[in-house]
Design an enzyme around this catalytic site. Structure first.
Site, PDB file in Angstrom:
ATOM      1  N   ASP A 237      60.451  24.822 -39.183  1.00  0.00           N
ATOM      2  CA  ASP A 237      60.971  23.781 -38.278  1.00  0.00           C
ATOM      3  C   ASP A 237      62.485  23.871 -38.094  1.00  0.00           C
ATOM      4  OD1 ASP A 237      58.322  22.876 -38.460  1.00  0.00           O
ATOM      5  OD2 ASP A 237      58.804  21.461 -40.052  1.00  0.00           O
TER       6      ASP A 237
ATOM      7  N   GLU B 162      55.342  18.103 -29.406  1.00  0.00           N
ATOM      8  CA  GLU B 162      56.211  17.639 -30.493  1.00  0.00           C
ATOM      9  C   GLU B 162      57.493  18.457 -30.525  1.00  0.00           C
ATOM     10  OE1 GLU B 162      53.907  18.153 -34.046  1.00  0.00           O
ATOM     11  OE2 GLU B 162      53.591  20.277 -33.712  1.00  0.00           O
TER      12      GLU B 162
END
Length: 575
Positions: free
Chosen positions: A71, A247
């Site tokens: 991430d 997302e």
């Protein structure tokens, strides 16, 4: 009145005596625990892909961060680049790296390093904090890191600093739900937060249906402005196709237009990166006709040198004024299992047209890239983070312990001390299978083929004592390779825990006269645990065992495998 005072004095004296006795007893109990001293740790990575693809003088490897560094998000101030990643229940939270050229990165440790402010002490390893955003605001010369914290009731938080080299301020709790927030500063001084959220109540159309929301953000109060929230993407690129898990949004501005880049498809085989544009930061946003702009989902599952799951990206302009994108991906082992976790990759980005496109992001990912103009590859040298195949040697003689050594659910400093003999671990009365801080100093597994060797000086006093090496995917899936006692005898044993159920794979009675050398080696899915009583001649214990339980495929979750120097006074592994 006098009687009451006498009673009060007697009770107070008794309580003070009891408290002092209890504290003294606790201190004696802590002191009585047998410490383990670790030294001469050598991690050696030897993946075939790097041996078969040596670098030329103008090349560097991707991923730039191997092992569990997922991430990624990135920002820039002048010539300085700062990149952050998810850390979940590892401590400190949110690792941060610095670079001048996008090739050579320096590990700055973790942003959330104050356990009184971020305490994941009771969270599963895949909770804690994840999906951070980091953005520099030139209007007030301040860096902002925003992240979702699944511990201590924090929720979405933001921290600030003028200089990431000098630490960060305290977390500021933000009043909105959802996950994956990032913050954007417009050139007119206005600020916005975008994040993933559930659809409005009653409007969820299918499992995995999510939306992207935007809020206006008040820089003076560090709060989102109530009533300014708006859904700017519903479902994904094409709602009629039921896209899942839109997302990880990031908002950019280029040539007067706003661009919203998001992950879509879930962080697995269908992962991708998509992009939208608008004339207004609050939309409406129109998807690019060329979506996805990055994915690996279209290629044969059995391809060689496979890198997969590409997505969850961020964009930055490089030192050569060319755009680059960082993103997560995985490199599965020979059984197509993910043991090293989701790693941080990088690709150049072509933004010569209306929309950015990852160069070679829609063909099978390659391990090498051309360096930005003017860069020199110094990875693994001069304090820069290594990649490719490398050897990491740790004698624990440096005054400052390398940031690659981390704690789980709590600070490493709570159980370690550096001595002339090596690193001393004072064991907690906590087992590796408990959802509590453990007295284990962890290092991320960064290769599919590796060896990890450590010397341990340890003599257990009872069967409740154990010290050695642990290979851990999470609290319910792990291997423990350590030294313990049964009666008057000392044993070395290998324990496998799957779905929380443990069994002894092998054990052997040993006589410890000097330090013991312990080793775990892996070649893809095949792991071997060995020990050397004389420090040289290694003897295998338990044969070849499967690394299946160290993969996210079997164990689930979002992290990669960790290798730990482990000591406990709550051992339950008995020969």
């Amino acid at each position: 009145m006098i009687k009451k005072n006498i009673v009060f004095i007697i009770v107070t004296a008794f309580l003070c005596f009891y408290k002092g006795t209890a504290q003294g007893g606790a201190q004696k109990k802590m002191q009585s625990r047998k410490t383990a001293v670790f030294s001469n740790v050598i991690y050696n990575g030897d993946d075939r892909i790097y041996n078969e693809n040596p670098l030329k003088s103008d090349e560097f490897y991707t991923p730039v961060l191997q092992g569990c560094y997922p991430d990624p998000a990135i920002t820039r101030k002048g010539d300085d680049y700062y990149m952050v990643c998810s850390s979940f229940a590892m401590f400190p939270g949110v690792p941060i790296f610095h670079s001048k050229d996008l090739v050579n990165w320096t590990d700055l440790g973790g942003i959330l390093n104050n356990v009184s402010e971020f305490n994941p002490h009771d969270t599963g390893i895949s909770a804690g904090v994840y999906a951070p955003g980091i953005t520099y605001n030139p209007h007030n010369d301040t860096f902002y890191m925003i992240v979702t914290a699944f511990s201590g009731g924090l929720g979405n938080i933001i921290v600030k600093t003028k200089d990431p080299m000098k630490g960060w301020g305290s977390p500021i709790k933000l009043d909105f739900g959802g996950i994956d927030p990032s913050i954007f500063f417009d050139d007119n001084g206005k600020s916005y937060v975008v994040h993933n959220d559930a659809p409005d109540k009653g409007k969820e159309l299918y499992e995995g249906h999510r939306v992207i929301k935007i809020w206006e953000y008040d820089l003076n109060t560090d709060k989102v402005i109530p009533g300014t929230d708006k859904i700017i993407v519903d479902g994904g690129v094409d709602l009629s196709k039921k896209p899942i898990w839109i997302e990880a949004p990031h908002l950019y501005k280029k040539d007067g237009k706003y661009y919203l880049m998001c992950a879509e498809g879930g962080t697995g085989d269908n992962h991708s990166e998509v992009i939208f544009s608008s004339d207004n930061p609050k939309g409406p946003f129109k998807p690019s006709s060329n979506n996805p702009i990055l994915t690996q989902r279209y290629f044969p599952k059995d391809r060689t040198n496979k890198a997969d799951w590409a997505g969850h990206a961020d964009l930055i302009q490089g030192p050569d004024n060319k755009y680059y994108g960082i993103f997560l991906g995985i490199r599965p082992n020979n059984q197509n299992r993910v043991n090293t976790g989701r790693e941080t990759f990088i690709l150049p980005v072509d933004w010569s047209g209306d929309f950015p496109v990852f160069e070679n992001g829609l063909i099978p990912l390659q391990p090498k890239l051309k360096m930005p103009a003017g860069a020199t590859n110094k990875t693994g040298k001069d304090g820069f983070f290594p990649n490719g195949n490398f050897t990491f040697t740790e004698n624990f003689t440096s005054k400052k312990l390398d940031y690659r050594w981390i704690g789980l659910r709590g600070p490493r400093e709570n159980f370690i001390s550096q001595t002339k003999k090596g690193l001393e671990i004072t064991p907690f009365e906590v087992n590796i299978k408990e959802v509590k801080p453990t007295s284990t100093l962890f290092y991320r597994q960064q290769h599919n083929t590796f060896s990890f060797t450590a010397t341990v000086d340890y003599k257990p006093q009872s069967e409740r004592d154990l010290a050695g090496i642990v290979c851990l995917q999470n609290e319910r899936f792990n291997y423990v390779f350590g030294i313990t006692k049964k009666g008057d005898d000392t044993f070395i044993l290998l324990q496998r825990t799957e779905k929380g159920q443990s069994k002894i794979i092998a054990g052997s009675k040993i006589k410890i006269t000097n330090s013991l050398r312990l080793q775990v080696k892996a070649t893809g899915d095949s792991y071997e645990f060995s020990y050397a009583a004389n420090g040289i001649d290694f003897e295998n214990l338990g044969g070849v065992v499967s690394g299946d339980i160290l993969s996210t495929n079997i164990a689930g979750g979002f992290t990669g495998a960790l290798i730990g120097l482990y000591a406990t006074s709550a051992n339950d592994a008995h020969p």
